[in-house]
Design an enzyme around this catalytic site. Structure first.
Site, PDB file in Angstrom:
ATOM      1  CB  CYS A   1      65.606  46.526  27.546  1.00  7.85           C
ATOM      2  SG  CYS A   1      67.073  47.229  26.785  1.00  7.85           S
TER       3      CYS A   1
ATOM      4  CB  ILE B   1      69.935  53.078  24.189  1.00  2.00           C
ATOM      5  CG1 ILE B   1      68.647  52.352  23.753  1.00  2.00           C
ATOM      6  CG2 ILE B   1      69.753  54.580  24.149  1.00  2.00           C
ATOM      7  CD1 ILE B   1      68.156  52.712  22.377  1.00  2.00           C
TER       8      ILE B   1
ATOM      9  N   GLY C   1      64.992  50.136  30.716  1.00  2.00           N
ATOM     10  CA  GLY C   1      64.696  51.557  30.853  1.00  2.00           C
ATOM     11  C   GLY C   1      65.927  52.419  30.709  1.00  2.00           C
ATOM     12  CD  GLU C   2      68.081  54.638  28.166  1.00  2.00           C
ATOM     13  OE1 GLU C   2      69.087  55.012  28.810  1.00  2.00           O
ATOM     14  OE2 GLU C   2      68.152  53.979  27.109  1.00  2.00           O
TER      15      GLU C   2
ATOM     16  CB  SER D   1      56.345  60.851  23.247  1.00  2.00           C
ATOM     17  OG  SER D   1      56.110  60.665  24.642  1.00  2.00           O
ATOM     18  N   GLY D   2      55.323  63.672  23.648  1.00  2.00           N
ATOM     19  CA  GLY D   2      54.653  64.673  24.477  1.00  2.00           C
ATOM     20  C   GLY D   2      53.683  64.074  25.469  1.00  2.00           C
TER      21      GLY D   2
END
Length: 639
Positions: free
Chosen positions: A15, A66, A89-90, A374-375
């Site tokens: 976004c 999403i 974002g989230e 992801s890490g």
């Protein structure tokens, strides 16, 4: 406000947000201009676009769908349309916030995390930021208060740039290119930006390459009203670890807290997976994901034909142990054709060469999922970098020898010790000798520098050094160090990483590489609640002897094989030294010695030419410096 609410669906296809606010007048925002700015970043949101215009305020959004695919179009409003938000974002805890706000009398028309923002603002004002758990950059217009509220998440996972034109227009966007597309935005380069870039490898917050364009600092917000100045306010910082965690507490809680950080990031209405490099951090994320969901984890990894760059053996090992749906692809480490594409994606000089393989793994992941865990953040939060261990070892020596004795002795030794790039690491002592002559902050800045201060002074022209008037990027490091919540040597440099390296390099790299491929990346290890807890782990439990991330690795032993946990760190690497002596040699010369570079006033032409000659002949290895220069030249040649 129904008559001034506009939702425009486009046919161009995570976004991105943007906007224009006329600070000094009530003149209407130009809808055509706002659309133009918004569509510059269409790659960030290929699924939809939306607009809100109310006389002197205009907000715009690009959407990657999403959650709540059918009703999540932005902008989103409150019940009476008096409050409007665009969001990138989230917010992972939005469901619990919906329940709380519903009980307080608020009514929701969608099942999106975006709508939580408008009702949280109604209920708590700027204090709503303390309630949000996630990654975000958003802009909210309150028509009742005539206030524009813009905020960025605590760690800086999502970007936000802003500026003010001479005619009083406040302009913002998710990427620099949005602002640069505005005809009135000042595009003058900032004098100090070259010094900062060649020190850090990026231009650190709150600055950009341009004099009057700024990045909103992580953990900060702007609250703007008509005819007022624009001022950043801080709402979050790493807390002081007033009491350190005991070893039994660490062992008991670490996996529990990480599990929770992963669990809240698994909500998605589109395919979701994880990067799996075969390193400690990504292996940990995949291992714990496997225990939190019924279906197999979707994983992806890229490998390299050259053994020295390849980790697929370890990625395959984790994939087999947890029976993941694993997608692996062998790529060439010599894929330098991405350089121009990445240079454009980052908008300003960016020197982390691992952006190339990061782009490749995002490209691979986007073939099967829209969201990937992801890490990122494990080395920062649990102290996994070699430089952190080296800094502590140096600090123990600095503490034993008075500064008045150290400085002249080690400065003299450093000045005569050769820059032995060709030698084994234990014999590359020049940087260590330099650091031993410095205080702790100077030393870490020296370690982190792409080009040390002596190299920068040699590279820069005499006229540019006069313009700098003694300024160096160390001032940014020192400003952060002065605010550090702990004087513990390890926690101090971890704090500096969280303020500079993490948002400026790691998160910028991942955001642009993923957005270019319409992929959302979530980082459980950078959950702020986890970080606040982990910052209280004793430094002696993070680094024991020569083992970094000790507490993290010990906690993971039941989940990740020891040959993965305790093997030397590799990271994403590419053979830039060989490139510059071979297939990219001609490109290097023409790009670095272009008129734009030589006439920029930043560099000594003689030094530029000599660096290329010495590297090409094999007399010296200037690969890292030349890569920095190449990325800078790509930027300058677009000006």
């Amino acid at each position: 406000m129904d008559d001034i609410r506009e939702i425009l669906k486009g046919d161009t296809y995570m976004c991105g947000i943007s906007g224009i606010f006329n600070l000094w007048t009530t003149s209407p925002v130009d809808k055509g201009l706002l659309q133009h700015l918004n569509r510059v970043q269409s790659h960030r949101g290929p699924d939809d676009e939306g607009y809100f215009i109310n006389t002197n305020i205009g907000l715009a959004h690009r959407r990657l769908s999403i959650i709540d695919l059918s009703k999540g179009q932005q902008p989103i409003f409150n019940e009476d349309n008096s409050i409007c938000v665009v969001f990138n974002g989230e917010i992972y805890n939005f469901e619990s916030l919906v329940a709380e706000l519903t009980n307080l009398g608020h009514h929701f028309s969608t099942h999106t995390d975006t709508e939580v923002i408008v009702h949280a603002w109604e209920e708590w004002g700027v204090r709503c930021l303390q309630r949000f758990r996630g990654m975000f950059a958003f802009a909210l217009w309150d028509n009742n208060k005539h206030q524009l509220f813009i905020a960025r998440d605590r760690l800086g996972k999502k970007p936000l740039f802003y500026t003010q034109t001479q005619t009083g227009q406040f302009v913002f966007g998710s990427e620099l290119k949005v602002l640069l597309a505005h005809p009135e935005v000042d595009k003058s380069l900032r004098t100090e930006m070259a010094e900062e870039y060649f020190m850090f490898g990026y231009i650190p917050e709150p600055f950009s390459a341009y004099k009057n364009i700024f990045k909103l600092n992580p953990g900060h917000y702007l609250l703007i009203e008509p005819k007022t100045s624009v001022k950043q306010e801080c709402y979050w910082d790493l807390p002081s670890p007033s009491s350190l965690l005991s070893w039994p507490d660490v062992q008991t809680e670490l996996i529990e807290r990480l599990n929770e950080a992963i669990r809240i990031r698994l909500l998605s209405d589109v395919p979701l997976g994880a990067f799996l490099s075969g390193g400690v951090d990504s292996s940990a994320i995949v291992a714990l994901m496997a225990g939190l969901q019924n279906e197999p984890v979707n994983t992806c990894a890229i490998g390299f034909k050259e053994n020295e760059y390849d980790e697929t053996e370890y990625a395959n090992q984790i994939a087999k142990r947890y029976q993941t749906n694993h997608l692996s692809q062998i790529v060439s480490s010599n894929d330098y054709n991405l350089i121009d594409k990445l240079s454009l994606a980052y908008d300003e000089p960016f020197a982390d060469s691992s952006a190339l393989p990061t782009y490749q793994v995002c490209q691979l992941a986007s073939q099967s999922v829209k969201v990937s865990l992801s890490g990122d953040g494990g080395d920062e939060i649990f102290a996994g970098y070699r430089r952190q261990r080296m800094h502590l070892a140096e600090q123990r020596l600095r503490d034993k020898i008075p500064y008045s004795v150290r400085r002249p002795i080690f400065s003299s030794l450093a000045s005569v010790y050769p820059k032995a790039d060709w030698a084994p690491k234990p014999l590359r002592a020049k940087t260590t000798l330099q650091s031993l002559a410095m205080n702790s902050v100077e030393a870490y800045a020296n370690t982190m520098s792409k080009l040390r201060i002596g190299q920068r002074r040699t590279l820069f022209s005499a006229s540019y050094l006069r313009q700098l008037n003694g300024y160096t990027g160390l001032a940014i490091m020192q400003e952060h160090a002065d605010k550090a919540p702990s004087d513990d040597p390890l926690k101090l440099i971890q704090y500096l990483d969280f303020k500079t390296w993490l948002p400026g390099d790691i998160l910028t790299k991942v955001d642009r590489a993923s957005m270019a491929n319409s992929l959302e990346v979530r980082s459980p290890l950078l959950d702020h609640s986890l970080i606040e807890w982990a910052y209280a782990i004793k430094s002696t439990d993070n680094i024991r002897g020569n083992e970094g991330k000790y507490a993290f690795k010990k906690s993971l032993e039941p989940y990740v094989d020891s040959n993965i946990l305790y093997r030397p760190k590799m990271g994403f690497s590419i053979p830039i030294s060989e490139w510059f002596r071979g297939p990219l040699n001609a490109t290097l010369k023409t790009t670095l010695l272009s008129d734009n570079m030589l006439d920029s006033g930043f560099f000594s032409p003689k030094v530029l030419k000599q660096m290329i000659t010495d590297h090409t002949s094999g007399q010296s290895n200037h690969a890292d410096a030349l890569w920095c220069l190449l990325m800078f030249a790509k930027f300058m040649n677009r000006q």
